[in-house]
Design a protein around this motif. Structure first.
Motif, PDB file in Angstrom:
ATOM      1  N   ARG A  44      47.140  27.896  19.923  1.00  0.00           N
ATOM      2  CA  ARG A  44      47.960  26.537  20.141  1.00  0.00           C
ATOM      3  C   ARG A  44      46.933  25.410  20.310  1.00  0.00           C
ATOM      4  O   ARG A  44      46.924  24.388  19.713  1.00  0.00           O
ATOM      5  CB  ARG A  44      48.958  26.700  21.060  1.00  0.00           C
ATOM      6  N   TYR A  45      46.142  25.844  21.110  1.00  0.00           N
ATOM      7  CA  TYR A  45      45.264  24.531  21.683  1.00  0.00           C
ATOM      8  C   TYR A  45      43.827  24.685  20.878  1.00  0.00           C
ATOM      9  O   TYR A  45      43.079  24.087  21.607  1.00  0.00           O
ATOM     10  CB  TYR A  45      44.905  24.574  23.154  1.00  0.00           C
ATOM     11  N   LEU A  48      42.078  21.691  19.414  1.00  0.00           N
ATOM     12  CA  LEU A  48      41.955  20.649  20.509  1.00  0.00           C
ATOM     13  C   LEU A  48      40.482  20.985  21.285  1.00  0.00           C
ATOM     14  O   LEU A  48      39.712  20.278  21.566  1.00  0.00           O
ATOM     15  CB  LEU A  48      42.947  20.391  21.727  1.00  0.00           C
ATOM     16  N   PHE A  71      39.923  26.868  29.851  1.00  0.00           N
ATOM     17  CA  PHE A  71      41.374  27.020  29.448  1.00  0.00           C
ATOM     18  C   PHE A  71      42.124  28.060  29.998  1.00  0.00           C
ATOM     19  O   PHE A  71      43.159  28.071  30.342  1.00  0.00           O
ATOM     20  CB  PHE A  71      41.471  27.027  27.628  1.00  0.00           C
TER      21      PHE A  71
END
Length: 109
Positions: A44-45, A48, A71
């Motif tokens: 999902r990240y 980014l 993360f």
């Protein structure tokens, strides 16, 4: 106008509530060591993380790897706890940084 807006607004609120519930469940599973949940969060990240790994127009693989490690640490550092500020504390949860949580915990007395 208003007749159409009310059901759309209600739907949007319910959708956000369900989405947050799914995120909380995924976060909790990842914190408990569930690899699929952590992979889901990373996926999902990932855009980014990749965007933040670009330095002066060039992708920095070492930075990207460091951001992935940070993360994973951040996922472990987040705690979901009962809100102390809600009248319905049994059903109100908040996502907060772990450092803030530690600063709110009283020791001793």
């Amino acid at each position: 106008g208003a007749a159409v807006t009310a059901p759309v607004t209600k739907f949007a609120k319910q959708w956000r509530k369900n989405k947050m519930g799914m995120f909380k469940n995924t976060l909790l599973l990842a914190q408990q060591g569930n690899e699929k949940a952590m992979e889901k969060l990373l996926n999902r990240y990932d855009p980014l993380l990749k965007k933040c790994s670009i330095i002066q127009g060039h992708f920095d693989e070492d930075l990207y790897q460091s951001l992935i490690l940070e993360f994973v640490r951040a996922v472990s550092a987040f705690k979901i706890w009962l809100s102390q500020f809600s009248a319905a504390a049994t059903s109100s949860f908040r996502l907060i940084p772990y450092r803030y949580y530690l600063s709110t915990v009283h020791t001793g007395s």
